[in-house]
Each structure stands twice: as C-alpha cells, then as structure tokens.
Design an enzyme around this catalytic site. Structure first.
Site: not given
Length: 415
Positions: A274, A338, A365
């Site tokens: 991502k 998810h 993250h």
C-alpha cells in the site's frame, strides 16, 4: 467602405458556365461558380506586399450576409491587428480541432495509463477505471468547457443516494485528471478546486472494518477456519493471512519466489504494498508448515493461491476469502479478512509483551516524518519473536488452554 454589388437574387440566378467565373461583391469578396454548379466565397487581399486569397465557405451554407461579415472580420485582423487572415484562420482551425480532441475522457485515459506504468496496485487501477466509468457524462467534453457545476452534477446524485464515499472518490479522481491537464498546459484551471467537499458533499460516517478481537472468539474463528471443508487453498490462505497479519491483497497475490523458506522470511515487493515500500514478514513455524502443505497443491506455478477458475491467469479472486468466511457462518458485519489484522493488533497490544513499534512495523504501518524513513529495518528480532508468539497464541486460544505466565524479564526486554 466596400461598395457591395451582389444580391441574393443574383446569386441564386447564377448558372454554371463552361469555365469557372467570379461574381464580385466589392472589397475583395467574390463568389466563385464552378462548371459543376458549386458556389463558394473567396476573399482576395494584400499582406506583406503580396496578394493572398482566402476561402470563406460554400454557398448557401454561408449566405451573402455571412460572407460579408467574414470579410469585415478578416479586414479587421489585417488593418487593426496586423495579422494575415489566412494564417489566423488556419491557427484557429487547428486550435479548435485540438480543443475538440482535448476531452476529459482522453486525459482520464492518459492518467490511468500513467498510473499503470508506475506500477499502481490492481485494486487502485480497478478503482480508477470505475471512477472513469462514473464520469462518462463529461468524458466527451473539452476540458475547458467543464465548469464546477458540471462536476457537481456528477457528485450530487451519488451523494443523495447515500453513496458518500463514492462521491468523494469521484471528486478526487476528476480533480486528479484536471491537475494532470493543467500541468500539461491542456486546461486553464481545475474546476474541482472550487468544490470544497465539506460544503458540497455529505461526510461519510466512519465504518471500521468488521473484526473479531475478543480472545475466545478469535480462538473459535481459528478452529472454524482449520475445519473449513471447502477448497484447501482457501483454507490455507485464511490461515496464512491470520499468521502473518498481512493485508488480504498481499496474501492473495503472494508468489512462491517471494519466500525464503530456509530464512523463514517473506519479502513483499514495494509494488504490491500500500505504501510502495518493500516489506519483510517473519514466518513462524506454523506459517512454514502451511507453505509445506501448500507446495504440492500450487508449488509448480507462480502464485501460492492461483485463481480457482483460471489458475494460469492470475491469483485468487478478491471475494474468495470473504465468501469462505460467509460459508463458515461469519457475516460481513461480523468479520472480514482485513479484520484479521485488527485481531492481531488488539491481542498483541493487550498482551503487554511487545513494543508498539514492532506491532506497527509488522502491520507495515509507516511512521510519519523522518522517523518513518529511517525505521524500515527496525525491530526485526522482536518481530520474529512476536510472530512466533502470535502463532502459539492462536493455537492456545483455539485449544482453550490457559494463558502462559510470561516472566517479567521478558516483558521488559521486549520494550
């Protein structure tokens, strides 16, 4: 002022002759009549010391009054602006043709092609193509003809039907197309800049992805997945998803070449992530056991989890794991693939054994600012221990065994 000689009646009465002939109106304007009977307006003038000729249009599409107006316009270009009317009309024709082809749809397609060349994720590309389809009402419009109210006309029906997030994404997509157009000097401005989403759109209510985070329920989910009677590849995909805390898309599109079984490491390329940064995932013994079970099923191909209907064409479909959970009795409002990441994050944080940095790094993250840039390889050893603990914790919860008391020294060392 030119002495105008022609009349509509004289023009209608003009008959073809054996050779081309002219009917003069004055001021350089005349009507040319061909042997075939075609009638066209022309203008002769002088520019730069030379005589020039300009075709104005065909009669009767361009009538006498229209031809005289074009003559006046051409003479104004010549006398006031110092322009050659023939050159200026050609320039305008080229500009009009370019403008007609410089449509929103064309720029949208260029933006989509650009993102594809940059390696955007499949989900991103699918979303952009969806937004392109929603913008179909303005696709054929020249960019400079599109006003803020035209964009609002796309957004408002979606917003009123409760499709708030779709309307917001469509606004962003249209804005991206215009940003590209402005940067390429193919549009003068971005009309989306005038549409403040806080004013023109309804704020979408926050809807976090459904997840199971209670320890006993996580254990029950793990047992249910282990007993899933459907395709073994789907069962193993769900188990690997839970054991790695990866995103569903990363697991679905995982390739055998990304795994170092001897080193117990899965390295996900940046283009699949991502945040577009490569991500290393430590593999617990339980995760390695899943890969060994999977190898006879799919080890001869590219993907760990190939598409069930077209194994040679691509990875498992986006809906496969969610559908399997539904077959197990878990609705989308209760848990989604998810949501497995939330289970991992919640239980790891609540255990008090692991640093928040290690948990966040495992979830891929990225920390904000400079810290995020220089912290890519941090906490690896702790993450290896974390994922081994997580696999054991899942087994413990599934078996209903009591929690093991962890010595205080281990908790201190993990921070």
């Amino acid at each position: 002022m030119a002495i105008e000689k022609l009349t509509d009646a004289a023009i209608r009465a003009a008959k073809p002759r054996a050779k081309l002939y002219h009917l003069a109106d004055g001021g350089g304007l005349y009507l040319a009549v061909t042997p075939g009977g075609a009638k066209s307006w022309r203008l002769v003038y002088r520019y730069g010391g030379r005589q020039r000729r300009l075709a104005l249009g065909l009669y009767p599409a361009l009538d006498l009054a229209g031809a005289r107006e074009k003559r006046r316009e051409a003479m104004t270009m010549l006398a006031r602006d110092g322009l050659d009317p023939a050159v200026e009309y050609r320039r305008r024709a080229r500009e009009a043709a370019l403008r007609a082809n410089n449509t929103f749809g064309r720029l949208a397609d260029e933006l989509i092609a650009k993102r594809a060349r940059e390696g955007a994720a499949k989900a991103t590309m699918d979303r952009m193509r969806w937004m392109r389809a929603l913008a179909a009402p303005i696709a054929g419009r020249p960019l400079d003809d599109i006003e803020p109210y035209d964009v609002l006309a796309l957004l408002t029906p979606l917003d009123r039907r409760g499709k708030h997030e779709t309307a917001r994404r469509l606004r962003e997509f249209v804005g991206q197309v215009f940003k590209l157009a402005v940067a390429l000097h193919r549009a003068r401005r971005n009309p989306v800049a005038d549409l403040d989403p806080k004013l023109v759109l309804t704020a979408a209510p926050a809807r976090p992805r459904a997840a199971i985070v209670e320890p006993a329920e996580v254990g029950a989910l793990w047992r249910t997945i282990d007993a899933y009677p459907g395709r073994p590849e789907t069962r193993l995909a769900l188990k690997l998803l839970m054991l790695t805390a990866a995103r569903p898309g990363e697991v679905r599109r995982a390739e055998w070449r990304e795994f170092d079984l001897a080193g117990a490491t899965w390295t996900i390329p940046a283009k699949k992530m991502k945040m577009r940064r490569p991500h290393r995932v430590p593999l617990s013994p339980q995760a390695l056991a899943i890969l060994e079970e999977l190898r006879p099923l799919t080890g001869g191909g590219r993907y760990l989890f190939p598409n069930a209907r077209r194994p040679a064409k691509g990875p498992m479909s986006e809906a496969a794991m969610g559908y399997a959970l539904c077959r197990m009795g878990y609705g989308r409002a209760e848990v989604t693939p998810h949501g497995f990441r939330s289970a991992f994050s919640s239980l790891a944080n609540e255990s008090g054994l692991w640093s928040a940095d290690a948990i966040e790094r495992q979830l891929a993250h990225v920390a904000p600012g400079v810290r995020g840039i220089y912290d890519r390889g941090a906490r690896w050893d702790e993450r290896v221990r974390l994922m081994a603990w997580w696999a054991e914790e899942l087994d413990r919860l599934a078996a209903g065994r009591p929690e093991t008391v962890v010595p205080l020294s281990r908790k201190a060392g993990a921070a």
